[in-house]
Design an enzyme around this catalytic site. Sequence first.
Site, mmCIF file in Angstrom:
data_model
loop_
_atom_site.group_PDB
_atom_site.id
_atom_site.type_symbol
_atom_site.label_atom_id
_atom_site.label_comp_id
_atom_site.label_asym_id
_atom_site.label_seq_id
_atom_site.Cartn_x
_atom_site.Cartn_y
_atom_site.Cartn_z
ATOM 1 N N TRP A 181 0.741 -1.363 0.088
ATOM 2 C CA TRP A 181 0.047 -0.055 -0.009
ATOM 3 C C TRP A 181 0.818 1.334 -0.038
ATOM 4 O O TRP A 181 2.154 1.258 0.043
ATOM 5 C CB TRP A 181 -0.904 -0.045 1.354
ATOM 6 C CG TRP A 181 -2.332 0.551 0.833
ATOM 7 C CD1 TRP A 181 -2.762 1.878 0.953
ATOM 8 C CD2 TRP A 181 -3.263 0.036 0.331
ATOM 9 N NE1 TRP A 181 -3.966 1.978 0.602
ATOM 10 C CE2 TRP A 181 -4.285 0.736 -0.067
ATOM 11 C CE3 TRP A 181 -3.470 -1.481 -0.294
ATOM 12 C CZ2 TRP A 181 -5.490 0.486 -0.641
ATOM 13 C CZ3 TRP A 181 -4.627 -1.577 -0.915
ATOM 14 C CH2 TRP A 181 -5.707 -0.556 -1.087
ATOM 15 N N ASP A 182 0.338 2.423 -0.129
ATOM 16 C CA ASP A 182 1.124 3.610 0.025
ATOM 17 C C ASP A 182 2.005 3.640 1.419
ATOM 18 O O ASP A 182 2.935 4.212 1.475
ATOM 19 C CB ASP A 182 0.517 4.881 -0.497
ATOM 20 C CG ASP A 182 -0.750 5.169 0.132
ATOM 21 O OD1 ASP A 182 -1.198 4.416 1.325
ATOM 22 O OD2 ASP A 182 -1.287 6.312 -0.172
ATOM 23 N N TRP A 183 1.240 3.141 2.295
ATOM 24 C CA TRP A 183 1.927 3.196 3.597
ATOM 25 C C TRP A 183 2.523 2.110 4.082
ATOM 26 O O TRP A 183 2.912 1.924 5.166
ATOM 27 C CB TRP A 183 1.006 3.703 4.821
ATOM 28 C CG TRP A 183 -0.314 3.242 4.635
ATOM 29 C CD1 TRP A 183 -1.628 3.719 4.208
ATOM 30 C CD2 TRP A 183 -0.906 1.507 4.962
ATOM 31 N NE1 TRP A 183 -2.620 2.557 4.082
ATOM 32 C CE2 TRP A 183 -2.146 1.553 4.538
ATOM 33 C CE3 TRP A 183 -0.035 0.560 5.368
ATOM 34 C CZ2 TRP A 183 -2.806 0.295 4.620
ATOM 35 C CZ3 TRP A 183 -0.713 -0.601 5.799
ATOM 36 C CH2 TRP A 183 -2.127 -0.571 5.166
ATOM 37 N N ASN A 230 -14.290 0.733 0.372
ATOM 38 C CA ASN A 230 -13.373 2.146 0.888
ATOM 39 C C ASN A 230 -13.080 2.758 -0.590
ATOM 40 O O ASN A 230 -12.253 1.993 -1.354
ATOM 41 C CB ASN A 230 -11.971 1.748 1.385
ATOM 42 C CG ASN A 230 -11.030 3.083 1.276
ATOM 43 O OD1 ASN A 230 -11.188 4.022 2.143
ATOM 44 N ND2 ASN A 230 -9.921 3.081 0.508
ATOM 45 N N GLU A 231 -13.373 3.798 -0.815
ATOM 46 C CA GLU A 231 -13.424 4.730 -2.158
ATOM 47 C C GLU A 231 -13.853 4.190 -3.262
ATOM 48 O O GLU A 231 -13.024 4.652 -4.569
ATOM 49 C CB GLU A 231 -11.881 5.169 -2.133
ATOM 50 C CG GLU A 231 -11.617 6.267 -0.835
ATOM 51 C CD GLU A 231 -10.063 6.483 -0.658
ATOM 52 O OE1 GLU A 231 -9.222 6.213 -1.515
ATOM 53 O OE2 GLU A 231 -9.892 7.589 0.165
ATOM 54 N N GLU A 287 -11.954 10.810 6.119
ATOM 55 C CA GLU A 287 -10.414 10.387 6.024
ATOM 56 C C GLU A 287 -9.740 11.909 5.703
ATOM 57 O O GLU A 287 -10.549 12.687 4.678
ATOM 58 C CB GLU A 287 -10.172 9.691 4.799
ATOM 59 C CG GLU A 287 -10.012 8.102 5.035
ATOM 60 C CD GLU A 287 -9.523 7.332 3.931
ATOM 61 O OE1 GLU A 287 -8.503 7.835 3.177
ATOM 62 O OE2 GLU A 287 -9.776 6.186 3.978
#
Length: 888
Positions: free
Chosen positions: A192-194, A472-473, A569
Site C-alpha cells: 500500500w502507499d503506507w 473504501n473509495e 479521511e
Amino acid sequence: MQNTFLLCFILLSIQITNIKCEFKRIDLASKRVNWTLSNNKTQISAKVPGGVYSDLQRAGIIDDILSGFNDVQTRWVAYDTWTYKANFQVSEKDVQSPVANLVFEGVDTIAFIELNDVPIGTTQNMFVRYVFDVKEHLKIGINELKVTFASPVHAAENRSAKHFTAPACVPDEYNGECHANQLRKMQASFSWDWGPAFPSVGLWKPVYIELYDTAIIRSLTTHTEQNDQLWYLKILAHLESGTRAKRVEGYITAELFVEGHQSLNVAREISIMTRHDGTVEVELNITVHSNVISVWWPNGFGDQPLYDLRVSLSTHKDGNEVSNKHIRIGFRTLELVEEDASKMLGNTTAGKGLTFYFKVNGYPMFMKGSNWIPANILPEIGYDKSTVDELLTAARDTHMAMLRVWGGGVYESDYFYERCDQLGILIWQDFLFACSMYPADPEFLDNVKVEIEQTVIRLQHHPSIAVWAGNNENEVALRGNWYNTLPEFDKYKEEYIKLYVETVKPIVETWDPSRRYLVSSPSNGVESEQEGYIAKNPYDSNYGDTHYYNYLSDNWDINIYPKTRFASEYGFQSLPSLKTMATATKNKEDYHVNSSYSKHRQHSPNGYNFITDQMNRHLKLDEHDPKHFEKFVFYSQISQAMAIKAETEFYRQSQADWYTMGALYWQLNDVWQAPSWSSIEYGGKWKMLHYFAKSFFAPVLVSPRLLLTDIVDVYAINDRLVPIIEGKITVDYFNWSSLTPFKSQDFATNVELLSVKKVTSLGLMNYNNDEIFLRFSLHMEGVSMSPHNFIFPKPLKDIKGLLQPNIKVTVSKNFYKNKLKKTFKYVVNIEVDTVVLFLWLETDALDGHFDDNGLVITQANTSVNYVTKRRITVEELEKNITYQYYIN
Ligand SMILES: *[C@@H]1O[C@H](CO)[C@@H](O)[C@H](O)[C@H]1NC(C)=O
Ligand SMILES: *[C@@H]1O[C@H](CO)[C@@H](O)[C@H](O)[C@H]1NC(C)=O
Ligand SMILES: *[C@@H]1O[C@H](CO)[C@@H](O)[C@H](O)[C@H]1NC(C)=O
Ligand SMILES: *[C@@H]1O[C@H](CO)[C@@H](O)[C@H](O)[C@H]1NC(C)=O
Ligand SMILES: *[C@@H]1O[C@H](CO)[C@@H](O)[C@H](O)[C@H]1NC(C)=O
Ligand SMILES: *[C@@H]1O[C@H](CO)[C@@H](O)[C@H](O)[C@H]1NC(C)=O
Ligand SMILES: *[C@@H]1O[C@H](CO)[C@@H](O)[C@H](O)[C@H]1NC(C)=O
Ligand SMILES: *[C@@H]1O[C@H](CO)[C@@H](O)[C@H](O)[C@H]1NC(C)=O
Ligand SMILES: *[C@@H]1O[C@H](CO)[C@@H](O)[C@H](O)[C@H]1NC(C)=O
C-alpha cells in the site's frame, strides 16, 4: 470468547447422577501438536496460528522482515508453494462421534487440504471460517493433516487472466504485487502507499476438530430496541448440526445478568429442522426494564456498562450434551441521521442536501477519531492482544470516540471489538474492498457471500459497531476514473452494483436490520443510492462523508479546507522518529532523505517533495545543516501535527455553520518504519500528531480561525452533555520575545451542550504580525476547561524576536500509576526563560510516553507526566530525557 474444551460437570439430583458434557474439541493449534512447514527444499517446525513469514524468521531462514530492504529480498517466499503438516491423535470414542468437523477459523488464502492423504477441500477466502465434515476420514491413532498453499501472487495472476478487473497493478514505487482484488485476502498484503508487500500464507487463526452428537451454538446475534422504560432484547442463537439437514431437538436457555446481581432468564423447548447445510437459528426474547441496566456511551460521554449474556443448548438425545455461548452486550440506541439539512441550517447553501450524523442515545454527537489499518502487516500478528490494547487505549486517551476499520485490512479479532466495547470506541466497519474495482463473476460473489454472512453474524452483537460500509473509495474511484475505467464505465458500474448492492447489502440487512449499511465510504449516503450508486459527485459537501487530501496548498491554513458533513479521511505524511527507524536500519548512510533506503520506504511517486514543500512554507531548514536529516524528521512531524490540527479544528468549528459532525483523520497506526500518515509509529511511539490530537479533540476547546483578512474568528466548542455556563474565554497576546503577554482580553460565553458557537472576532490589523502570537483558553469559575490553543499569524520561518531558550528539565517524583498493570508515573518539570516552540521530549525507553509533548511553552514552569512500564529511578529518567525544539 468461546473456549470450550472437554468440560464436564456433575449435576446431582435426588436420585441420579447426571453427567453433562460440553462438546469436545481436538485443538490443532495447541503447543502439543507439532506442525511443520515445507517447500520442496526445506522443512522447518512451524506455529499455528501463524504464517510463513513468521515461521521462516523463527527458523532463521529469513531475517527480520521489516529490516532494510527485506520486503523485496524475501519476496521469493510469496512465489513459492508451502505446505503445513501436522499429526494428531484420535481416540476410539472420537471416531464414534456422530459429528466430526474440521474447523479452520482462518486460512490465508488459497489452499488445498488433505487428511490422511484424502482430499478434504479447498479454501479461497482468508476471512471465512471453513468447516469440513471429516467423520469418514478420521482414524483411530495418528492422523495427518496437510494444508498446501498456492502462491497468492500467482493465484491472483491466474485469476486475473480470466477475470481481469482494473487496476492492472499498484504504482512501481510500492514495490508491490498485482491483482490483489482477485483474492479475498487482506488487500494491503500486496503493498500500500503506507506499507510493504508481504503476501503471506498460513493458518492465521485457530484450527480444531469439533466432535459432538447433535448440535452446537456457533454464534449469537442480538437486537435491542428501546420503548419507553423497556428494552426488548431479541437473541438469535445460530445453531449448527453438522453438514447435513437434520432435526434438532432440545432445550435452549438464555440468561442475562443485569444490575443488582439479578439475572433475567428465558427458555424454550425446540424441535426444528435445519437447512441443507445443517444451520438454523433459534429466537429468544427478553424484556429488560431500564432500571436494571445502564446505557452504554461512546468515550467521553459516559460509561460503557456491559452485561453478560449466556445461552445454553442442551440436546435431548441422551439428555446430556450442552453447548454454551457467552457474550457481553450493551444497551444503546444509535442512528445515522440523514435528513433534510434545511431543518437544521435553514434555506441556505449549507441547508441544501442532507445531514449525516450519528445520534447516540438520542444525542447528536460529533465523532472524533481516526482510521485503523491492520496492527501488523502479518495478519496473525495483527491480532496480538497487547498491540491492539495499546493502540485502542491510545485512541481512548486522546478523546477518540470512533475508529474506522478501513477496507484494505482485515476484520479484526473478537478481542479488538470487545476492547472497543469496553473503551467506548465506536467502529465504522468497512467491508474489505479497497481502492480497486472488483470482479463480479459468480465464483467471486459466492465467495463474498459467505464472508459477509459470517462476519456480520460474528460481530453484530458489539455495541461498538456503529455502521457498515461496503468498500473504501470504490465509488469515487469509478466516478473519478482513477483506474482508466471510463471506456467501460457501464460494465464496471453494473459489477459494482452486483457486488455491493445486490450481494452484500441484502445479507447485512438480513442479519443486522437495524444498522445502516453505506454502499461506499466515502459516499453521499442516500443521495448516492438515489443517483444509482455512483453519484455524479461523491465528494458533494452537502451529503454524506468525504475524504480530502491536498498536498499542494498550505496545509496549516485553515481556509483551504472544503466543507463536509463528515470527514472520514484526511491526512498528511511525516517520518517516524530516529528511534523507530533504528529498529529497521543501523546503517549511517541510510539516515538521509536521498538515501536509497529512504527512497525505498517512501511509496509516494512524488517522493518526499510534498513533505518538503509543506515544511518549507513554514519552517526554516538548511539543506547543508549537519543535522539535516534529524531535523527533517522532527520538522515533518511538526508539519503533520499542525496541518491535521488546522483541518480537524476546521471540521469541529464547522459544526456551527455546516453541521459537520465527524472528523476521522488518516491514520492511527503503522505497519512498518516508513513515512506515513500515522499518528503512532510502528512499535507504539506517539508522533507529535498523536499528542496534538489530545488537544484538538479535547471535549472543550477554544478554537480560533485566522481568516485571510487578518480577522480571527473565535469558536467555543462544547462536546459534552452539559452546557458551559458563564464561561470566560481569555485571549493573551504575546510578543515572541517574552513570556509576559502584552495584552489580554476576556470574553464571557455560554455554550449549549454538544454545540459549537462563534463567540467573537478579533482584528490583527494593528500589529506587526511577524512579532506576535495569540494564546486562547477557557475557564469556568476559575477552573481551566480547555487546553491552550494558539494562533501564529505569520509563517514561523518569518517571525521576529524568538530567542534561544535556556531549558532545564528535571524529574521530581515517581509513583505507581496503576499497580495492576505495573505502570509507573513520573513528574517532569520544565523550566524555561523564553517562549519555546514545539518542545519535544524523548527517552530511550520506547514503551513510555509523556502525557503531553510538542509543547508550545509560554510560561516559566511547566510539568508533564511520563508513564512507563519500566521501573527506573528519578535520576536515571532525568539523565535519559533528551529534547528538541524549533528555532529559526
Ligand atoms: C513434538 O515435538 C516435541 C519436541 O520436538 C516432542 O518432544 C514431542 O514428543 C512431539 N509431540 C508429538 C505429539 O509428536
Ligand atoms: C521447487 O519449487 C520451485 C518454486 O516453486 C520451483 O521453481 C521448482 O521447480 C520446484 N522444484 C521441484 C524439484 O519441484
Ligand atoms: C496458474 O496457472 C498455471 C497455468 O495454468 C498453473 O500451472 C499454475 O498451477 C497456476 N498457479 C496457481 C497458483 O493457481
Ligand atoms: C420475539 O419478539 C418478536 C416481536 O418483538 C416476536 O415477533 C417473536 O415472535 C418473539 N419470539 C419469540 C420466540 O417469542
Ligand atoms: C429558499 O430559497 C430560494 C432561493 O434561494 C427561494 O426561491 C425559496 O423560496 C426559499 N424557500 C423558502 C421556504 O424560504
Ligand atoms: C536530495 O536530492 C534532490 C534532487 O537531487 C536535491 O535537490 C536535494 O538537495 C537533495 N537533498 C539533500 C538534503 O541533500
Ligand atoms: C515586540 O518586541 C519587539 C522587540 O523585539 C518590539 O520592537 C516590538 O514593539 C514588540 N511588539 C509588541 C507588540 O510589543
Ligand atoms: C538511559 O540511557 C542510557 C544511555 O543512553 C541507556 O543505556 C539506558 O537504557 C537508558 N535507560 C532507560 C530506562 O531508558
Ligand atoms: C519554577 O520552579 C522552580 C522550582 O522548580 C522555582 O525555583 C522557580 O521559582 C519557579 N519559577 C516561577 C516563575 O514560578
